[in-house]
Structures are given as C-alpha cells and as structure tokens.
Design a protein around this motif. Structure first.
Motif, short mmCIF file in Angstrom:
data_model
loop_
_atom_site.label_atom_id
_atom_site.label_comp_id
_atom_site.label_asym_id
_atom_site.label_seq_id
_atom_site.Cartn_x
_atom_site.Cartn_y
_atom_site.Cartn_z
N TRP A 1 28.26 -21.17 83.63
CA TRP A 1 29.73 -19.38 83.73
C TRP A 1 30.89 -20.00 83.60
N VAL A 2 31.31 -21.59 84.64
CA VAL A 2 32.63 -21.95 84.49
C VAL A 2 33.21 -22.36 82.66
N ARG A 3 32.66 -22.85 82.03
CA ARG A 3 32.38 -23.29 81.11
C ARG A 3 32.98 -21.75 80.20
N LEU A 4 31.85 -20.76 80.15
CA LEU A 4 31.72 -19.48 79.20
C LEU A 4 32.76 -18.91 79.71
N VAL A 5 34.00 -18.96 80.92
CA VAL A 5 35.08 -18.40 81.42
C VAL A 5 36.19 -18.96 80.23
N CYS B 1 31.33 -28.69 93.64
CA CYS B 1 31.26 -29.96 92.42
C CYS B 1 33.14 -29.76 92.04
N PRO B 2 33.09 -30.88 91.89
CA PRO B 2 34.77 -31.78 91.50
C PRO B 2 35.84 -29.83 90.82
N ARG C 1 39.03 -25.32 93.51
CA ARG C 1 40.28 -25.08 93.10
C ARG C 1 40.39 -24.41 91.87
N TYR C 2 39.14 -23.38 91.27
CA TYR C 2 39.21 -23.33 89.79
C TYR C 2 39.08 -21.86 90.51
#
Length: 228
Positions: free
Chosen positions: A159-163, A214-215, A219-220
């Motif tokens: 999800w983070v990568r797609l965003v 998750c690293p 923060r993200y």
C-alpha cells in the motif's frame, strides 16, 4: 569481482521466519512420528489430541475467564500457543508455505522483533475476535490468524509503495480479497467453521501493527495525515 561472484542469487530467509517454521514443523513431525508408532510408544498416538486440548483456544475457557475476570497461566498461554498446533499435516503444510513466503517478503523490510510482533499480536487478535464475536464450541487452532497478520504486514508495505507511485492503492488489498474469496468457495463446497473471523482479525492486526513496527511507518502515516 570475487565478492560479486560469491553473492547468492537467492536472498536467505530471515532467521526469525526460519525459527517459527522449524518450531511449527518440528511439532508436526513429532505428531506424525508418534501416530506411526516410530516415536513415543503407544501413548504417542494421542499426542495431537492432547496438544489440541492443552494449547488450542477454546471459547468456553475464554468465557470463563471473562466471567471470573481472571485466568490461569495456562488459560492466557492459549492466546499465543494455538498457532503452533494443527489438525492435520495438510493444515500445517499450508500454514508453513504461507509463513515462508510472506515471512520472507516482510522480513526483508522488518526487523526480526517486528516480524515476531506481527505474528504474536495477530494471533492474540484472532483469538480475541473468535472469543468475543462467536459462540463456537470447536477450538481455534493453527497458524492462519498469525499468517494472515503477515499478509496484513505485506499489504501495508504494498500500500505504501502504491501510494508513493501514485497508483491505485486499493490494488494492495487484492491478495487478501482473493484469499477470502477462496475461503468462501471452500466453505460453500466442503463446509467449515467460522474461523475466518479470526483470520480477518489477524489481517487487520497485522496491517495496523505494521504502522508502528515498520521502519518509518508511523512517520509516513503522520505525514499523510498532515498532507490530507
């Protein structure tokens, strides 16, 4: 040049994933050897049933804990022990396949303690959902809620990568949607219990836990909230 030649084309499995796999597989191997009379003598035939009684999560025990407001150490242990005992070899095999596949992908990003945290928290969440939302007499047993937690962690990473790529973020949930669809089909064709409730709870717990372990995850999320 010699150092480059020594690099393995396949990344090794994270040690924590290997440890979880060996623990689950070792227990199943012990049951199989006992059932075949190779280990433990005549009494070993009942090792699996005894382990199910001693380590799986029973709603009846959970209801008693809630009514009394307390539980024994053995009662509390069931929240994290049930993922390591399985009903059959096939049950164990599927859990181990998912564990190795998802654990490798998640473990390449997460620290060992974070992978373990997702596994344990998802197991507890699955048991709580099973105990609070259902009135099943059959125990919750096996590693699916914990493995679905790893699916939740993998979904968070995707999800983070797609965003970040500006792509359709809902594609990240394709895997969990497919798995739940398969479970529905199998349930309609062959019957089954309501343990999928625990699986979904494990998935949600794994996704949410990933935000914090998750690293850069928390923060993200904060950055996204401020931006929106």
């Amino acid at each position: 040049m010699s150092e480059q030649n020594n690099i393995s084309p396949v990344n090794p499995l994270p040690p924590i994933v290997v440890a979880l796999f060996l623990f689950i597989a070792g227990i199943e191997l012990m049951f199989l050897l006992g059932e075949r009379g190779i280990l433990g003598g005549q009494e070993a035939v009942g090792w699996r049933n005894q382990a199910i009684n001693d380590y799986s999560f029973f709603n009846q025990i959970f209801d008693r804990m809630v009514a009394r407001g307390e539980g024994t150490a053995s009662d509390w242990m069931r929240f994290v022990s049930y993922p390591f005992v399985h009903l059959t070899f096939t049950h164990t095999l599927f859990v181990c396949v998912f564990l190795l596949a998802l654990g490798k992908m998640v473990g390449e990003v997460f620290a060992a303690w974070a992978v373990l945290a997702v596994f344990v928290i998802s197991s507890v969440a699955g048991a709580l959902a099973y105990g609070l939302l259902l009135d099943e007499t059959f125990p919750l047993i096996g590693g699916y809620p914990a493995v679905y937690g790893l699916i939740g962690a993998f979904t968070f990473l995707l999800w983070v990568r797609l965003v970040n790529d500006g792509a359709n973020q809902f594609r990240a949930f394709t895997l969990i949607g497919f798995l739940l669809f398969i479970q529905l089909i199998f349930g309609l064709l062959f019957g089954g219990g309501m343990d999928w409730v625990a699986d979904i709870a494990g998935f949600v717990a794994g996704f949410v836990t990933s935000i914090f372990v998750c690293p850069g995850g928390w923060r993200y999320i904060r950055a996204r909230i401020r931006r929106d």
